[in-house]
Design a protein around this motif. Sequence first.
Motif, PDB file in Angstrom:
ATOM      1  N   PHE B 108      -9.064 -70.402 -33.574  1.00  0.00           N
ATOM      2  CA  PHE B 108      -7.888 -69.718 -33.784  1.00  0.00           C
ATOM      3  C   PHE B 108      -7.350 -70.000 -35.131  1.00  0.00           C
ATOM      4  CE2 PHE B 108      -7.839 -70.099 -29.113  1.00  0.00           C
ATOM      5  CZ  PHE B 108      -7.741 -68.833 -28.781  1.00  0.00           C
ATOM      6  N   SER B 109      -6.757 -69.052 -35.793  1.00  0.00           N
ATOM      7  CA  SER B 109      -6.320 -69.337 -37.138  1.00  0.00           C
ATOM      8  C   SER B 109      -4.903 -70.293 -37.055  1.00  0.00           C
ATOM      9  CB  SER B 109      -5.687 -68.090 -37.697  1.00  0.00           C
ATOM     10  OG  SER B 109      -4.696 -67.853 -37.059  1.00  0.00           O
ATOM     11  N   SER B 110      -4.486 -70.931 -37.936  1.00  0.00           N
ATOM     12  CA  SER B 110      -3.517 -71.981 -37.805  1.00  0.00           C
ATOM     13  C   SER B 110      -2.405 -71.310 -37.131  1.00  0.00           C
ATOM     14  CB  SER B 110      -3.145 -72.720 -38.964  1.00  0.00           C
ATOM     15  OG  SER B 110      -3.117 -71.883 -40.121  1.00  0.00           O
ATOM     16  N   ARG B 111      -1.863 -70.024 -37.607  1.00  0.00           N
ATOM     17  CA  ARG B 111      -0.664 -69.522 -37.065  1.00  0.00           C
ATOM     18  C   ARG B 111      -1.008 -69.265 -35.483  1.00  0.00           C
ATOM     19  NH1 ARG B 111       0.236 -64.113 -39.708  1.00  0.00           N
ATOM     20  NH2 ARG B 111      -0.691 -63.265 -37.749  1.00  0.00           N
ATOM     21  N   GLU B 112      -1.893 -68.656 -34.955  1.00  0.00           N
ATOM     22  CA  GLU B 112      -2.202 -68.444 -33.688  1.00  0.00           C
ATOM     23  C   GLU B 112      -2.085 -69.855 -32.907  1.00  0.00           C
ATOM     24  OE1 GLU B 112      -5.669 -65.077 -32.915  1.00  0.00           O
ATOM     25  OE2 GLU B 112      -6.015 -66.632 -34.090  1.00  0.00           O
ATOM     26  N   ALA B 113      -3.012 -70.686 -33.575  1.00  0.00           N
ATOM     27  CA  ALA B 113      -2.738 -72.201 -33.066  1.00  0.00           C
ATOM     28  C   ALA B 113      -1.374 -72.515 -32.785  1.00  0.00           C
ATOM     29  CB  ALA B 113      -3.482 -72.990 -33.900  1.00  0.00           C
ATOM     30  N   ASN B 114      -0.446 -72.367 -33.724  1.00  0.00           N
ATOM     31  CA  ASN B 114       0.985 -72.985 -33.871  1.00  0.00           C
ATOM     32  C   ASN B 114       1.765 -72.104 -32.566  1.00  0.00           C
ATOM     33  OD1 ASN B 114       3.166 -74.236 -34.447  1.00  0.00           O
ATOM     34  ND2 ASN B 114       3.766 -72.477 -36.236  1.00  0.00           N
TER      35      ASN B 114
END
Lengths: 333, 318
Positions: B108-114
């Motif tokens: 997951f990208s860091s935005r999704e992860a967040n």
Amino acid sequence: MEKRLNKEKWQNMIQQFATSPFWVLVQKEIRDHVKSVRFNILLVIILLTCVGSLYAALSSVKELANQIDTSEQLMIYLRMFAISGEGGTLPSFITFMTLLGPLLGIAMGFDAINSEKNNRTILRIMSQPIPRDYLILSKFVGGLFVIAYFVFILGMLIFSLSLLIIGLPPTFEEFTRIIVYLFMIILYVGFWLALSITLSILFKQAATSALSGIAVWLFFSVFYSILVNLLVTTSMPDDLLATDQMAQHERMAMLLRLSPNYLFSEITTVLLNPSYRTLGPVTFDQISGTIPSILDLSQSLTIIWPQVVGMLALCFVCFLISYTIFMRQEIRS
Amino acid sequence: MAKSVIQLTNVVKKYKEVTAVDHLNLTIKKGEIYGLLGPNGAGKSTTIFMLLGLTEPTEGELFIEGTSPTIKPIEVKKKVGFLPDHVGVYENLSGKENLMLTARLNGFSSREANEKADQLLEQVGLAEAKHKKAGKYSRGMKQRLGLADTLIKEPSIIIMDEPTLGIDPQGIIDFLNMIKTLRDEHQMTILLSSHHLHHVQQICDRVGIFVKGRLLAEGDLSTLQEQLLDDHSYVYEIETNRNEDVRKVLEALPHIQATRLHDGMIEVKSRKKDNGDIAKQIIEKGYQLFSIRPVFYGLDDIYQQYFQGGGTLGETIK
């Protein structure tokens, strides 16, 4: 059209790299190192010693400059790294690096894998969809990144401070030599990092692996040369012909070159003393007729190339051992 | 038709001389909650590690949704969430950072992860502690963080190793409810191991009793009871004024298999269901009958029995 495609391809590749699990792990490692108390203590120690050695070098550099023939090139910036204080009160930068570099490497890797095991985080990481070797590799790459950054800052700090104080512009040759030398330091510390990561796979307790790392370091920096000396001299009669003496010297050097410390000291010698033409013994016949001049960087590199490859090989041996053990190991809580 | 999601055929795992798992056959269907019940050292964890591809079986084959974890562990790990008995957390990272790390390792990208980390922390009730260092979490909080960590990769199968270990009773109820909700809402397949019968009893559709590397019995609770009990015998506890004598009378009856005296009671094992015959006999012989009651074996007894060394239950009465 084609150009744009290319650009997109590059962008994709960079994006993939940025989100790849490997890079995520490396980032975590770097972050952990930089935030850890241990690393910061080491950082302060090494920084202090280097500033100390710089001070020592500066105090005796004037004397040195007076001694040198005007016809010879000064290479004063290279000397800054190599000369010690007046009367040898303070050791030089290279002495510090040969001594403390391994310690830095060991300190950064000795609990790489076993702390993950003791914390049970290894189970969590290994149940994610990533290949097993990412873990070892990210530990190494992360550590190396931090080391490289640190060594470069240190080198450039000394370089620029000397520039400020001495006021002479450095030649391009000097600059490139120092950059190459810094790379060699990274390689050297990298070997110790690889070794300590291997030890952290071998031993369950962090303390055991740290101690064994330090033991290896002590062995190579103190006892190994004594041992080799003993071995070679006892196996030879006392009075030798000149040719035999050559052979003895060769044999000693071959044995010594198994030690990473010795390899690094040879690399240092050749890189920081451009007038060094060979590492082995030289006969008078060979010397007669040569013009005393300094070597190009490329020529110096040719001399130390075997040493560099040897050091790389030592790194690979460590990796080979850690891979074979770690890939077969059962991951259990 | 539900298809099998987890399948094990003839799986054997040997450690030097010890056989941890002995010819295990297991099939788990989609959307099922399956409980592996067994004492410590029965081979539950070993089985789970084999399913995750962390350990290789000595013999036999395993499949998760048709993929072998031994050959393609990474494929399997994409689908399977794993919750270990002790959740390992990076102590110098906060709870949220721990979750984000797992999310990012799953691509997951860091935005999704967040976003996902925030949402899941809310779900498991850790929203307030999300910026606290995970090293300072309590045992129960770590376990909940572990559940969030398991869910963040959006698995279709969840494997849990002793998930209820060390959580307080209320926490366990919440936890089990959460598991049930997951199954009901997302049609997840859940395999959990435990040595706590009661936890397993509450939520599992099917239970396998696993002792010394072998699956002794399997099925839902009622079939398990049938399987484990000697199905054609009934047991009664009788209390009279003179147990010794009554015992002799009863032993003379044709359908009585065995009798036993204990705790001031006579335990009688009968081949057929009693229709008042026993009571009639006792009273006719002039003894006083204080009580008679049929004994039902719960899973508790079955479980106890197995853990103490196996065999069928009826054997206690000899």
